[in-house]
Scaffold this motif. Structure first.
Motif, short mmCIF file in Angstrom:
data_model
loop_
_atom_site.label_atom_id
_atom_site.label_comp_id
_atom_site.label_asym_id
_atom_site.label_seq_id
_atom_site.Cartn_x
_atom_site.Cartn_y
_atom_site.Cartn_z
N ASN A 3 68.94 -104.49 66.31
CA ASN A 3 68.53 -103.97 67.62
C ASN A 3 68.67 -102.46 67.78
O ASN A 3 68.66 -101.95 68.90
N THR A 4 68.80 -101.78 66.66
CA THR A 4 68.78 -100.31 66.69
C THR A 4 68.29 -99.82 65.34
O THR A 4 68.64 -100.40 64.31
N PHE A 5 67.48 -98.81 65.36
CA PHE A 5 66.93 -98.27 64.12
C PHE A 5 67.70 -97.01 63.74
O PHE A 5 67.13 -95.94 63.57
N SER A 6 69.00 -97.18 63.61
CA SER A 6 69.88 -96.08 63.22
C SER A 6 70.86 -96.60 62.17
O SER A 6 70.88 -97.79 61.87
N LEU A 114 63.42 -107.71 64.72
CA LEU A 114 63.55 -106.25 64.70
C LEU A 114 63.22 -105.72 66.09
O LEU A 114 62.10 -105.90 66.58
N VAL A 115 64.21 -105.08 66.71
CA VAL A 115 64.05 -104.57 68.07
C VAL A 115 64.40 -103.09 68.07
O VAL A 115 65.51 -102.71 67.70
N GLU A 116 63.44 -102.28 68.49
CA GLU A 116 63.69 -100.84 68.56
C GLU A 116 64.44 -100.55 69.86
O GLU A 116 63.87 -100.12 70.86
N GLY A 117 65.77 -100.82 69.83
CA GLY A 117 66.60 -100.54 70.99
C GLY A 117 66.75 -99.03 71.15
O GLY A 117 66.93 -98.32 70.17
N ASN A 118 66.62 -98.55 72.37
CA ASN A 118 66.72 -97.11 72.59
C ASN A 118 67.34 -96.79 73.94
O ASN A 118 67.43 -97.65 74.81
N TRP A 119 67.73 -95.54 74.11
CA TRP A 119 68.32 -95.06 75.35
C TRP A 119 67.39 -94.10 76.08
O TRP A 119 67.69 -93.63 77.16
N TRP A 120 66.22 -93.82 75.50
CA TRP A 120 65.31 -92.84 76.08
C TRP A 120 64.19 -93.48 76.90
O TRP A 120 63.17 -92.87 77.17
N ASN A 121 64.39 -94.72 77.30
CA ASN A 121 63.48 -95.44 78.20
C ASN A 121 62.09 -95.68 77.64
O ASN A 121 61.12 -95.72 78.39
N ASP A 122 61.99 -95.87 76.34
CA ASP A 122 60.71 -96.22 75.75
C ASP A 122 60.60 -97.74 75.75
O ASP A 122 61.08 -98.42 74.83
N ASN A 129 67.90 -101.08 77.78
CA ASN A 129 68.66 -101.88 78.75
C ASN A 129 68.08 -103.28 78.93
O ASN A 129 67.97 -103.78 80.04
N GLY A 130 67.67 -103.88 77.83
CA GLY A 130 67.14 -105.24 77.86
C GLY A 130 65.71 -105.38 78.33
O GLY A 130 65.19 -106.49 78.43
N VAL A 131 65.04 -104.26 78.61
CA VAL A 131 63.67 -104.30 79.11
C VAL A 131 62.74 -103.59 78.13
O VAL A 131 63.06 -102.48 77.69
N GLY A 132 61.64 -104.24 77.78
CA GLY A 132 60.67 -103.57 76.94
C GLY A 132 59.78 -104.52 76.17
O GLY A 132 60.12 -105.68 75.96
N GLU A 133 58.62 -103.98 75.75
CA GLU A 133 57.64 -104.77 75.01
C GLU A 133 57.95 -104.84 73.52
O GLU A 133 57.44 -105.72 72.83
N ASN A 134 58.70 -103.88 73.00
CA ASN A 134 59.10 -103.86 71.59
C ASN A 134 57.89 -103.89 70.64
O ASN A 134 57.92 -104.57 69.60
N ASN A 135 56.86 -103.15 70.95
CA ASN A 135 55.67 -103.15 70.10
C ASN A 135 55.94 -102.65 68.69
O ASN A 135 55.36 -103.18 67.73
N LEU A 136 56.82 -101.66 68.52
CA LEU A 136 57.13 -101.20 67.17
C LEU A 136 57.85 -102.29 66.39
O LEU A 136 57.52 -102.56 65.23
#
Length: 156
Positions: A3-6, A114-122, A129-136
């Motif tokens: 859940n993070t690409f780091s 694979l979830v591109e978890g981020n803090w920059w609101n993408d 924060n648990g919200v997103g389409e996760n297209n990447l």
């Protein structure tokens, strides 16, 4: 779930170094290529007109993907961008993982989500924060599945 690409999973990020060649220009990352594809012809940078090809070449020479991302927010975007950006991203991710080392690393994620978890609101390309389409993340999983299917067919 990844859940993070780091850290260990940084190679999944569009910022990770990966040569993407398109129309004779080599981009140093998926991010560089993606931003270069979103522009339209009438760019003005530092009060100077710049052609699409010159702008794309300029973007290909920028080494820091975060600088490219910022530039992408101020460039004029093509009118059809919303209808083509998913296809463009999928093409670029496919190209990235043609590199044998990166391909193996992607396969080694197994069947993890694979979830591109981020803090920059993408919330379009990832999840914040648990919200997103996760297209990447979805594209990465499709590319991984395609690679695995191809390898299975080659073994038969």
């Amino acid at each position: 779930m990844i859940n993070t690409f780091s850290g260990r999973w940084r190679f999944l990020s569009n910022f990770y170094p990966a040569k993407i060649e398109y129309r004779g220009i080599i981009y140093p990352s998926v991010e560089n290529f993606y931003v270069a594809m979103k522009i339209k012809e009438d760019q003005v940078i530092d009060h100077k007109f710049i052609s699409v090809q010159d702008c794309q070449e300029m973007i290909s020479k920028i080494k820091d993907p975060s600088t490219v991302k910022k530039l992408g927010k101020v460039l004029k975007v093509r009118k059809d961008w919303d209808s083509v950006k998913l296809k463009i991203m999928e093409w670029a991710v496919n190209e990235k993982f043609k590199d044998p080392e990166l391909e193996k690393m992607l396969i080694d994620t197994g069947n993890e989500e694979l979830v591109e978890g981020n803090w920059w609101n993408d919330t379009y390309w990832g999840v914040c924060n648990g919200v997103g389409e996760n297209n990447l993340g979805k594209i990465l999983m499709r590319v991984r599945d395609k690679i695995i299917d191809t390898k299975k067919k080659e073994e038969q």
